[in-house]
Design a protein around this motif. Structure first.
Motif, PDB file in Angstrom:
ATOM      1  N   ILE A  22      -2.011   8.731  12.693  1.00 25.30           N
ATOM      2  CA  ILE A  22      -2.074   7.536  11.374  1.00 25.30           C
ATOM      3  C   ILE A  22      -1.503   8.184  10.216  1.00 25.30           C
ATOM      4  N   LEU A  23      -0.472   7.675   9.526  1.00 23.24           N
ATOM      5  CA  LEU A  23       0.046   7.846   8.381  1.00 23.24           C
ATOM      6  C   LEU A  23      -0.696   7.329   7.224  1.00 23.24           C
ATOM      7  N   VAL A  24      -1.234   7.879   6.537  1.00 14.51           N
ATOM      8  CA  VAL A  24      -2.088   7.529   5.216  1.00 14.51           C
ATOM      9  C   VAL A  24      -1.083   7.976   3.998  1.00 14.51           C
ATOM     10  N   VAL A  25      -0.850   6.734   3.121  1.00 18.88           N
ATOM     11  CA  VAL A  25      -0.046   6.712   2.028  1.00 18.88           C
ATOM     12  C   VAL A  25      -0.995   6.421   0.837  1.00 18.88           C
ATOM     13  N   GLU A  26      -1.318   7.562  -0.123  1.00 20.61           N
ATOM     14  CA  GLU A  26      -2.180   7.239  -1.155  1.00 20.61           C
ATOM     15  C   GLU A  26      -1.990   8.167  -2.190  1.00 20.61           C
ATOM     16  N   ASP A  27      -1.695   7.804  -3.474  1.00 16.86           N
ATOM     17  CA  ASP A  27      -1.321   8.785  -4.472  1.00 16.86           C
ATOM     18  C   ASP A  27      -2.808   9.239  -5.273  1.00 16.86           C
ATOM     19  N   GLU A  28      -3.986   8.712  -5.096  1.00 16.15           N
ATOM     20  CA  GLU A  28      -5.120   9.255  -5.699  1.00 16.15           C
ATOM     21  C   GLU A  28      -5.685  10.060  -4.524  1.00 16.15           C
ATOM     22  N   THR A  51      -1.687   2.406   3.867  1.00 17.60           N
ATOM     23  CA  THR A  51      -1.003   2.438   2.691  1.00 17.60           C
ATOM     24  C   THR A  51      -1.687   1.752   1.620  1.00 17.60           C
ATOM     25  N   ASP A  52      -1.823   2.304   0.155  1.00 17.73           N
ATOM     26  CA  ASP A  52      -2.334   1.654  -0.939  1.00 17.73           C
ATOM     27  C   ASP A  52      -1.052   0.837  -1.175  1.00 17.73           C
ATOM     28  N   ILE A  53      -1.502  -0.291  -1.876  1.00 20.91           N
ATOM     29  CA  ILE A  53      -0.451  -0.951  -2.492  1.00 20.91           C
ATOM     30  C   ILE A  53       0.323  -0.753  -3.721  1.00 20.91           C
ATOM     31  N   ASN A  54      -0.501  -0.338  -4.801  1.00 20.82           N
ATOM     32  CA  ASN A  54      -0.030   0.215  -6.113  1.00 20.82           C
ATOM     33  C   ASN A  54       0.226   1.841  -5.805  1.00 20.82           C
ATOM     34  N   LEU A  55       1.569   2.022  -5.739  1.00 21.68           N
ATOM     35  CA  LEU A  55       1.742   3.665  -5.653  1.00 21.68           C
ATOM     36  C   LEU A  55       2.538   4.194  -6.785  1.00 21.68           C
ATOM     37  N   PHE A  56       2.440   5.325  -7.203  1.00 21.96           N
ATOM     38  CA  PHE A  56       3.479   5.925  -7.978  1.00 21.96           C
ATOM     39  C   PHE A  56       4.966   6.118  -7.396  1.00 21.96           C
ATOM     40  N   GLY A  57       5.852   5.917  -8.290  1.00 23.60           N
ATOM     41  CA  GLY A  57       7.234   6.165  -7.459  1.00 23.60           C
ATOM     42  C   GLY A  57       7.743   4.874  -7.415  1.00 23.60           C
ATOM     43  N   LYS A  58       8.820   4.802  -6.733  1.00 26.90           N
ATOM     44  CA  LYS A  58       9.850   3.676  -6.538  1.00 26.90           C
ATOM     45  C   LYS A  58       9.449   2.597  -5.611  1.00 26.90           C
ATOM     46  N   LEU A  59       8.722   3.158  -4.571  1.00 20.71           N
ATOM     47  CA  LEU A  59       8.178   2.333  -3.582  1.00 20.71           C
ATOM     48  C   LEU A  59       6.936   1.689  -3.646  1.00 20.71           C
ATOM     49  N   ASP A  60       6.399   0.660  -3.479  1.00 21.51           N
ATOM     50  CA  ASP A  60       5.155   0.110  -3.414  1.00 21.51           C
ATOM     51  C   ASP A  60       4.796   0.088  -2.186  1.00 21.51           C
ATOM     52  N   ASN A 120       9.712   0.990  13.120  1.00 25.16           N
ATOM     53  CA  ASN A 120       9.276   0.745  14.346  1.00 25.16           C
ATOM     54  C   ASN A 120       8.348  -0.563  14.099  1.00 25.16           C
ATOM     55  N   PRO A 121       8.952  -1.557  14.996  1.00 24.55           N
ATOM     56  CA  PRO A 121       8.307  -2.835  14.888  1.00 24.55           C
ATOM     57  C   PRO A 121       6.957  -2.861  15.470  1.00 24.55           C
ATOM     58  N   ASP A 122       6.535  -2.135  16.232  1.00 22.19           N
ATOM     59  CA  ASP A 122       5.072  -1.825  16.842  1.00 22.19           C
ATOM     60  C   ASP A 122       4.152  -1.284  16.142  1.00 22.19           C
ATOM     61  N   ILE A 123       4.308  -0.779  14.758  1.00 19.88           N
ATOM     62  CA  ILE A 123       3.444   0.073  13.923  1.00 19.88           C
ATOM     63  C   ILE A 123       2.299  -0.995  13.375  1.00 19.88           C
ATOM     64  N   SER A 124       1.045  -0.461  13.303  1.00 19.43           N
ATOM     65  CA  SER A 124      -0.009  -1.555  12.701  1.00 19.43           C
ATOM     66  C   SER A 124       0.116  -0.956  11.223  1.00 19.43           C
ATOM     67  N   VAL A 125      -0.279  -1.847  10.459  1.00 15.90           N
ATOM     68  CA  VAL A 125      -0.190  -1.573   9.021  1.00 15.90           C
ATOM     69  C   VAL A 125      -1.691  -2.328   8.369  1.00 15.90           C
ATOM     70  N   ILE A 126      -2.163  -1.256   7.600  1.00 21.93           N
ATOM     71  CA  ILE A 126      -3.339  -1.645   7.171  1.00 21.93           C
ATOM     72  C   ILE A 126      -3.220  -1.206   5.467  1.00 21.93           C
ATOM     73  N   TYR A 127      -3.341  -2.414   4.610  1.00 25.18           N
ATOM     74  CA  TYR A 127      -3.205  -2.203   3.013  1.00 25.18           C
ATOM     75  C   TYR A 127      -4.406  -1.878   2.474  1.00 25.18           C
ATOM     76  N   MET A 128      -4.372  -1.021   1.638  1.00 28.77           N
ATOM     77  CA  MET A 128      -5.741  -1.072   0.614  1.00 28.77           C
ATOM     78  C   MET A 128      -5.182  -1.280  -0.923  1.00 28.77           C
ATOM     79  N   THR A 129      -6.024  -2.209  -1.350  1.00 29.68           N
ATOM     80  CA  THR A 129      -5.624  -2.574  -2.916  1.00 29.68           C
ATOM     81  C   THR A 129      -7.119  -2.659  -3.605  1.00 29.68           C
ATOM     82  N   GLY A 130      -6.957  -2.557  -4.903  1.00 31.19           N
ATOM     83  CA  GLY A 130      -8.116  -2.967  -5.852  1.00 31.19           C
ATOM     84  C   GLY A 130      -7.805  -4.123  -6.520  1.00 31.19           C
TER      85      GLY A 130
END
Length: 131
Positions: free
Chosen positions: A8-14, A57-66, A78-88
């Motif tokens: 699982i790839l986790v994308v979070e800046d905090e 992935t967090d929705i609000n990320l530092f950088g150019k891509l959210d 990868n059309p088969d990848i599952s996506v879980i968004y995290m947000t506050g």
């Protein structure tokens, strides 16, 4: 273990949240890799399009891509990848910006919720939104 061998790839800046999510996934039997920005995540996804079974992935990320953009790019690669968004704060945007067959977790959430969300998407495809 339910997720043995599933990466699982986790994308979070905090860092605290990133560590909590990665630890929860590891405790749940998944292999977690982390990226601190959307750009890093896309580079990892491009490097191996089928290595990751899910993206958290967090929705609000530092950088150019959210997180919305990272989710869309992940599905292009990868059309088969599952996506879980995290947000506050961006939950109301999920219907317009989220990819199909994804889950939205509203912060704060318990570590077990992220494991459950990943397991549901990997096992069933399209569970209802969780908050």
């Amino acid at each position: 273990m339910q997720g043995a061998g599933v990466t699982i790839l986790v994308v979070e800046d905090e860092q605290l949240i990133r560590d909590m999510v990665a630890d929860a996934l590891s405790d749940g039997g998944f292999e977690a890799e982390v990226a601190v920005s959307g750009e890093d995540a896309v580079s990892l996804l491009q490097g191996n399009r089928t290595k990751y079974r899910a993206l958290v992935t967090d929705i609000n990320l530092f950088g150019k891509l959210d997180g919305w953009q990272v989710g869309h790019r992940a599905r292009e690669l990868n059309p088969d990848i599952s996506v879980i968004y995290m947000t506050g704060a961006a939950a109301d945007q999920w219907p317009a910006h989220g990819v199909p067959n994804s889950i939205l977790l509203t912060k704060p959430f318990a570590p077990a919720q992220i494991v459950t969300a990943v397991a549901q998407l990997l096992n069933t495809g399209a569970p209802p939104a969780q908050s």
